[in-house]
Design an enzyme around this catalytic site. Structure first.
Site: not given
Length: 166
Positions: A119, A131
């Site tokens: 998250e 990411y």
């Protein structure tokens, strides 16, 4: 044991090694610098003591016992999640976060994991870019998950498929 050497940033070289319980003071210090609601040293000790939890610490070469950043993850069966990752503000955007995530991905490959979740705060654009470069895709969100100075911010749920075991 994984030990990766990487980078030379203005004469600063780093290594990535598996975390140990003796790192908890450093983990708490970095977490305090980078998160609004940091975890305590006791939180880190409790997590590191769990069989399913593993992690890595980045250290500046020549500075044993120090920490420039760290990552904690959990692997249950063939599914993993990043519990937290933090990089000291003075070395952010120098490749430390990428090297830590690379260590996690290498470890999970060896464990034959199929997927990795994490998250990230929707406001953390730098982390999202990292990411994306590592192959994560958005699979959901948690509205108003993080408390911020201006109110609340959503958590983006990201996943990277790691392949199926042979």
């Amino acid at each position: 044991m994984i030990s990766l050497s990487f980078g030379s940033f203005g004469r600063r070289n780093f290594t990535v090694e598996p975390l140990a319980a003796s790192d908890c003071t450093h983990l708490h210090h970095i977490h305090t610098q980078t998160f609004r609601h940091p975890w305590s040293e006791e939180d880190f000790h409790a997590l590191i003591g769990q069989d399913t939890v593993f992690g890595f610490v980045a250290r500046e070469e020549g500075q044993p016992g120090s920490a420039a950043g760290f990552v904690l993850a959990r692997l249950v069966l063939d599914e993993a999640e990043i519990l937290t990752i933090a990089v000291s503000p003075d070395v952010q955007r120098k490749g430390v976060g990428h090297a830590l995530m690379d260590a996690v991905l290498r470890h999970l490959h060896g464990e034959r994991a199929r997927s990795l979740f994490l998250e990230v705060d929707q406001a953390n654009v730098a982390a999202q870019a990292l990411y994306r470069r590592l192959g994560f895709v958005k699979v959901g969100d948690r509205p108003a998950y993080y408390q911020t100075e201006g109110g609340r911010s959503a958590a983006l749920i990201l996943r990277r498929d790691l392949g199926s075991p042979a």
